[in-house]
Write a protein that holds these residues in place. Structure first.
Motif, PDB file in Angstrom:
ATOM      1  N   ALA A  13      21.437  23.058 -28.397  1.00 25.62           N
ATOM      2  CA  ALA A  13      21.888  22.373 -29.680  1.00 25.62           C
ATOM      3  C   ALA A  13      21.408  20.979 -29.304  1.00 25.62           C
ATOM      4  O   ALA A  13      22.073  20.126 -29.996  1.00 25.62           O
ATOM      5  CB  ALA A  13      23.123  22.532 -30.061  1.00 25.62           C
ATOM      6  N   ASP A  14      20.801  20.690 -28.183  1.00 29.75           N
ATOM      7  CA  ASP A  14      20.229  19.308 -27.939  1.00 29.75           C
ATOM      8  C   ASP A  14      19.521  18.798 -28.996  1.00 29.75           C
ATOM      9  O   ASP A  14      18.033  19.118 -29.061  1.00 29.75           O
ATOM     10  CB  ASP A  14      19.619  18.985 -26.613  1.00 29.75           C
ATOM     11  N   GLN A  15      19.906  17.654 -29.882  1.00 30.96           N
ATOM     12  CA  GLN A  15      19.055  17.294 -30.812  1.00 30.96           C
ATOM     13  C   GLN A  15      18.032  16.438 -30.562  1.00 30.96           C
ATOM     14  O   GLN A  15      16.924  16.056 -31.198  1.00 30.96           O
ATOM     15  CB  GLN A  15      19.818  16.439 -32.036  1.00 30.96           C
ATOM     16  N   GLY A  16      17.977  15.853 -29.230  1.00 29.53           N
ATOM     17  CA  GLY A  16      16.871  14.860 -28.563  1.00 29.53           C
ATOM     18  C   GLY A  16      15.937  15.620 -28.095  1.00 29.53           C
ATOM     19  O   GLY A  16      14.716  15.053 -27.729  1.00 29.53           O
ATOM     20  N   ILE A  17      15.973  16.883 -27.703  1.00 33.60           N
ATOM     21  CA  ILE A  17      15.117  17.712 -26.847  1.00 33.60           C
ATOM     22  C   ILE A  17      14.857  18.962 -27.767  1.00 33.60           C
ATOM     23  O   ILE A  17      15.631  20.105 -27.439  1.00 33.60           O
ATOM     24  CB  ILE A  17      15.584  17.796 -25.612  1.00 33.60           C
ATOM     25  N   PRO A  18      13.742  18.975 -28.685  1.00 37.17           N
ATOM     26  CA  PRO A  18      13.237  20.286 -29.279  1.00 37.17           C
ATOM     27  C   PRO A  18      13.065  21.473 -28.307  1.00 37.17           C
ATOM     28  O   PRO A  18      12.447  21.365 -27.140  1.00 37.17           O
ATOM     29  CB  PRO A  18      12.003  19.794 -29.893  1.00 37.17           C
ATOM     30  N   VAL A  19      13.742  22.605 -28.680  1.00 34.73           N
ATOM     31  CA  VAL A  19      13.473  23.686 -27.702  1.00 34.73           C
ATOM     32  C   VAL A  19      12.012  24.155 -27.471  1.00 34.73           C
ATOM     33  O   VAL A  19      11.836  24.476 -26.566  1.00 34.73           O
ATOM     34  CB  VAL A  19      14.346  24.837 -28.664  1.00 34.73           C
ATOM     35  N   GLU A  20      11.162  23.645 -28.584  1.00 35.92           N
ATOM     36  CA  GLU A  20       9.759  23.984 -28.546  1.00 35.92           C
ATOM     37  C   GLU A  20       8.957  23.105 -27.053  1.00 35.92           C
ATOM     38  O   GLU A  20       8.305  23.766 -26.550  1.00 35.92           O
ATOM     39  CB  GLU A  20       9.036  23.689 -29.698  1.00 35.92           C
ATOM     40  N   GLN A  21       9.807  22.032 -26.954  1.00 35.19           N
ATOM     41  CA  GLN A  21       9.338  21.156 -25.817  1.00 35.19           C
ATOM     42  C   GLN A  21       9.674  21.785 -24.544  1.00 35.19           C
ATOM     43  O   GLN A  21       8.948  21.916 -23.483  1.00 35.19           O
ATOM     44  CB  GLN A  21       9.649  19.748 -25.873  1.00 35.19           C
ATOM     45  N   VAL A  22      10.982  22.494 -24.419  1.00 39.04           N
ATOM     46  CA  VAL A  22      11.388  23.019 -23.351  1.00 39.04           C
ATOM     47  C   VAL A  22      10.353  24.486 -23.117  1.00 39.04           C
ATOM     48  O   VAL A  22      10.197  24.703 -22.011  1.00 39.04           O
ATOM     49  CB  VAL A  22      12.844  23.538 -23.471  1.00 39.04           C
ATOM     50  N   HIS A  23      10.185  25.269 -23.959  1.00 34.26           N
ATOM     51  CA  HIS A  23       9.191  26.293 -23.644  1.00 34.26           C
ATOM     52  C   HIS A  23       7.945  25.831 -23.290  1.00 34.26           C
ATOM     53  O   HIS A  23       7.414  26.513 -22.516  1.00 34.26           O
ATOM     54  CB  HIS A  23       9.221  27.071 -25.079  1.00 34.26           C
TER      55      HIS A  23
END
Length: 253
Positions: free
Chosen positions: A191-201
């Protein structure tokens, strides 16, 4: 801002040993003096770690974190980024950090990391394995440090800003992650609004491309800065993060 003055790292998942901490001043290769805090375990476990703070630099959270690592048998040193622009002044609530963050460059941060590693080497009678861990801005810097050969064994990053491009670098942290040279443990809040989950993937995929062993964990529902003793709703995630960190260090030391 990542952590405020009242934030403190969660307790270790199991009881630790005795630890001793102290403030010190290190000198970088360009002659800059910068503040640091070191914590040594009474019973060393064969590993050492460099702690890279958030945008506020060396404040209370990171000194307490260094002590937690030392209680787990890992000698730790937390460093401050702002010796070149703010000297050795305190990083309390009165410190206006953002003008100094904007003057940071990757090459000078690397110099400070190398000075911290040199101090760790000098403090141990026998060679020990070096790791880095960073939070927010420090998470980004930990990943960038992992693209270099400073003698470290592994890279740990909490909620690293992946779209960040720092002065002295021609690409974003995410783009440069294909150049990682060491095992990586990435810890992120879903739920980190500054780091999109897509970027983490994408980070996970880039580490595949880099050919390094890695684990990228997304804690569902957890926000930025969830790793905080005050964040009781995310105590389970914090405990799990500690377990993963200590297992990571044990696996690669």
């Amino acid at each position: 801002m990542c952590y405020d003055n009242d934030a403190r790292p969660p307790d270790l998942p199991a009881a630790g040993g005795a630890a001793h901490g102290q403030d010190l001043v290190l000198t970088s290769a360009d002659g800059t003096q910068f503040a640091a805090y070191t914590a040594r375990p009474e019973q060393p476990g064969g590993a050492q770690i460099v702690i890279l703070p958030d945008v506020r630099g060396l404040h209370g959270f990171y000194k307490a974190l260094a002590l937690r690592f030392a209680e787990a048998g890992v000698e730790a040193i937390a460093l401050d980024y702002f010796g070149r622009t703010a000297g050795l002044t305190a990083r309390d609530d009165s410190f206006e950090f953002m003008p100094h963050v904007q003057k940071l460059t990757v090459p000078t941060v690397f110099q400070d990391v190398q000075a911290a590693i040199a101090h760790l080497h000098s403090s141990a009678p026998e060679s020990q394995s070096i790791f880095t861990v960073g939070f927010c801005l420090g998470g980004s810097l930990s990943l960038l440090t992992g693209t270099q050969e400073f003698g470290q064994r592994g890279t740990i990053a909490f909620y690293a800003g992946l779209s960040r491009q720092m002065a002295g670098s021609d690409k974003t942290v995410l783009e440069l992650s294909t150049n990682e040279k060491h095992p990586v443990l990435g810890l992120f809040g879903g739920a980190d609004q500054g780091i999109p989950v897509e970027q983490v993937h994408t980070l996970d995929q880039n580490l595949d491309t880099a050919g390094v062993e890695h684990e990228v964990v997304i804690y569902e529902g957890a926000p930025h800065s969830f790793f905080d003793r005050k964040a009781v709703d995310f105590a389970e995630a914090s405990t799990n993060a500690w377990e993963r960190i200590l297992n990571f260090i044990s696996s690669y030391k």
